[in-house]
Write a protein that holds these residues in place. Structure first.
Motif, PDB file in Angstrom:
ATOM      1  N   ASP A 119       0.797  -1.222   0.000  1.00 12.70           N
ATOM      2  CA  ASP A 119       0.000   0.000   0.000  1.00 12.70           C
ATOM      3  C   ASP A 119       0.829   1.272   0.000  1.00 12.70           C
ATOM      4  N   SER A 120       2.090   1.194   0.430  1.00 17.82           N
ATOM      5  CA  SER A 120       2.932   2.393   0.401  1.00 17.82           C
ATOM      6  C   SER A 120       3.174   2.845  -1.036  1.00 17.82           C
ATOM      7  N   TYR A 142     -12.953   2.620  -7.470  1.00 20.19           N
ATOM      8  CA  TYR A 142     -13.677   1.415  -7.873  1.00 20.19           C
ATOM      9  C   TYR A 142     -12.724   0.235  -7.712  1.00 20.19           C
ATOM     10  N   GLU A 143     -13.107  -0.732  -6.879  1.00 16.51           N
ATOM     11  CA  GLU A 143     -12.300  -1.941  -6.675  1.00 16.51           C
ATOM     12  C   GLU A 143     -12.580  -2.930  -7.810  1.00 16.51           C
ATOM     13  N   LEU A 151      -8.492  -4.741  -3.163  1.00 18.81           N
ATOM     14  CA  LEU A 151      -9.397  -4.164  -2.181  1.00 18.81           C
ATOM     15  C   LEU A 151      -8.650  -3.148  -1.336  1.00 18.81           C
ATOM     16  N   LEU A 152      -9.313  -2.056  -1.033  1.00 19.43           N
ATOM     17  CA  LEU A 152      -8.706  -1.034  -0.184  1.00 19.43           C
ATOM     18  C   LEU A 152      -8.782  -1.466   1.281  1.00 19.43           C
ATOM     19  N   LEU A 169     -16.996   5.466  -3.260  1.00 22.28           N
ATOM     20  CA  LEU A 169     -16.277   4.195  -3.239  1.00 22.28           C
ATOM     21  C   LEU A 169     -17.212   3.085  -3.697  1.00 22.28           C
ATOM     22  N   LYS A 170     -16.916   2.498  -4.847  1.00 16.17           N
ATOM     23  CA  LYS A 170     -17.640   1.316  -5.313  1.00 16.17           C
ATOM     24  C   LYS A 170     -16.923   0.105  -4.734  1.00 16.17           C
ATOM     25  N   ASP A 171     -17.536  -0.481  -3.723  1.00 18.26           N
ATOM     26  CA  ASP A 171     -16.926  -1.557  -2.954  1.00 18.26           C
ATOM     27  C   ASP A 171     -17.280  -2.913  -3.554  1.00 18.26           C
ATOM     28  N   THR A 172     -16.265  -3.764  -3.740  1.00 15.25           N
ATOM     29  CA  THR A 172     -16.508  -5.089  -4.320  1.00 15.25           C
ATOM     30  C   THR A 172     -15.981  -6.219  -3.438  1.00 15.25           C
TER      31      THR A 172
END
Length: 306
Positions: A119-120, A142-143, A151-152, A169-172
């Motif tokens: 993530d960095s 958008y994931e 995924l965030l 945020l479109k979460d999947t």
């Protein structure tokens, strides 16, 4: 800037193609009107359902601009469209999309770092994008599952929310426990979560999600609109149960089956053409399944919704 994006149902838009596989803008106008007639709160253009990875930059930009034109202010329009590997090229793509007048530009989470990068790296690349885009342009995430799903994490979402630049945020993740953690992190911020997964939608709405943004709005957006407005009611569970089972049709032959539904059952003048699947793969059995789903949808509407 205050988040003025409405909650509710947001379809991931399809791309109608002509018989020679060019974008059919007459068909796109019909599609926009159909979504709006069925009560959607907004539209997500130039996404995976739009086959964005198979559209040229010129096509992606024109598609976004035409959607804004056809919507004519009736509902907000958001769009993605950065598909390149290099961040510098993505910045160019995103700025071109921003010029179309969309209400928000949506970043694809898997474009900001390779699958084996942490993530960095992702955050540093996100910073580069923020530094090179107009700060007045609302952004979102958008994931997207293609070419890989990133995924965030709650920590990354917290950083994104702290910038004040992100609204959608479109979460999947398809996991209510993860959704709860994300909702806790964004509480009080401008960032709103829109669930792409039908199975967890009702519970996520009751936990604070803003709405739905997913594939099945290309089959029965009116039911998702109803559920997003009536999720507190007892009969919402019955509608949710139906939609959960109905959503399995996505695994059949999407997006061709959705185009069949729109053409044959909704009366839109769109072909079955796709750049991701051969339309001949939609068998007669598949077509029958789509027709049966449509009949069941009508029964649910008559019994519960109306």
């Amino acid at each position: 800037m205050e988040n003025r994006f409405p909650g509710g149902s947001w379809p991931v838009m399809l791309t109608p193609f002509t018989e020679d596989n060019k974008i059919d803008y007459d068909g796109l106008k019909e599609l926009v009107d159909w979504y709006i007639k069925n009560g959607v709160s907004g539209m997500f253009a130039v996404c995976q359902s739009s086959e964005m990875f198979y559209l040229s930059l010129e096509e992606r930009v024109k598609y976004a601009a035409k959607t804004v034109e056809f919507a004519a202010g009736r509902v907000p329009v958001i769009a993605s469209g950065h598909v390149s590997d290099k961040i510098e090229d993505q910045i160019t793509e995103l700025n071109e999309i921003a010029k179309t007048g969309v209400d928000a530009v949506i970043l694809i989470t898997n474009r900001l770092a390779k699958e084996d990068e942490d993530d960095s790296v992702w955050i540093e690349n996100c910073k580069k994008i923020l530094e090179n885009m107009d700060p007045n342009v609302p952004l979102g995430f958008y994931e997207c599952p293609h070419p890989y799903k990133r995924l965030l994490t709650p920590e990354t979402i917290s950083w994104c929310a702290s910038t004040g630049r992100f609204y959608f945020l479109k979460d999947t993740c398809c996991d209510i426990a993860q959704i709860r953690k994300k909702l806790e992190v964004i509480e009080g911020s401008n960032l709103k979560l829109y669930n792409a997964n039908t199975t967890t939608l009702l519970e996520s709405m009751r936990e604070g999600a803003a709405g739905f943004c997913g594939v099945m709005d290309n089959f029965h957006p009116q039911l998702y609109t109803w559920l997003c407005e009536h999720y507190k009611e007892e009969k919402a569970k019955e509608v949710s149960d139906f939609l959960t089972i109905a959503s399995l049709i996505e695994r059949q032959y999407y997006p061709v089956n959705a185009k069949y539904h729109l053409s044959e059952l909704e009366g839109l003048h769109v072909t079955l053409n796709s750049r991701t699947k051969d339309k001949s793969g939609l068998t007669e059995t598949f077509k029958e399944e789509v027709r049966d789903l449509n009949e069941l949808t009508k029964r649910v509407e008559q019994k519960i919704v109306r």
